[in-house]
Design a protein around this motif. Sequence first.
Motif: not given
Length: 117
Positions: A74-75, A78, A81
């Motif tokens: 998830d990190n 992110e 992105t």
Amino acid sequence: MIKFFRKIRQKTLTDNKFGKYLTYAIGEIVLVVIGILIALQINNSNETPKNKATEKQLLISLLQEFETNLEILDNTIETNTQIFKTCVKIGKFTGPLLPILNENELSQYMVRAFKYE
């Protein structure tokens, strides 16, 4: 008990009753095999709880590892992105419709895009 079996064995051999001795020997072999099978069954029944405890601990460890990997993923998503958005902004400084070049703004975008590992 051993003396008892020894006497039976010696008596059958001295009386030349080989058939009875053979029957006795086969019976003794069967008793030994049954004893071994009982011992193996007891050992297996003792090992089952140990194996279940080990399996449970391994599954808990796997769950923790998966949760940690999910956080890392998830990190990373992110971060990537943010890098993508910054690269799109840098891309606006190139092309047919060039804005007024602001070096300070471009420098900030470049740092944001390339500061991550």
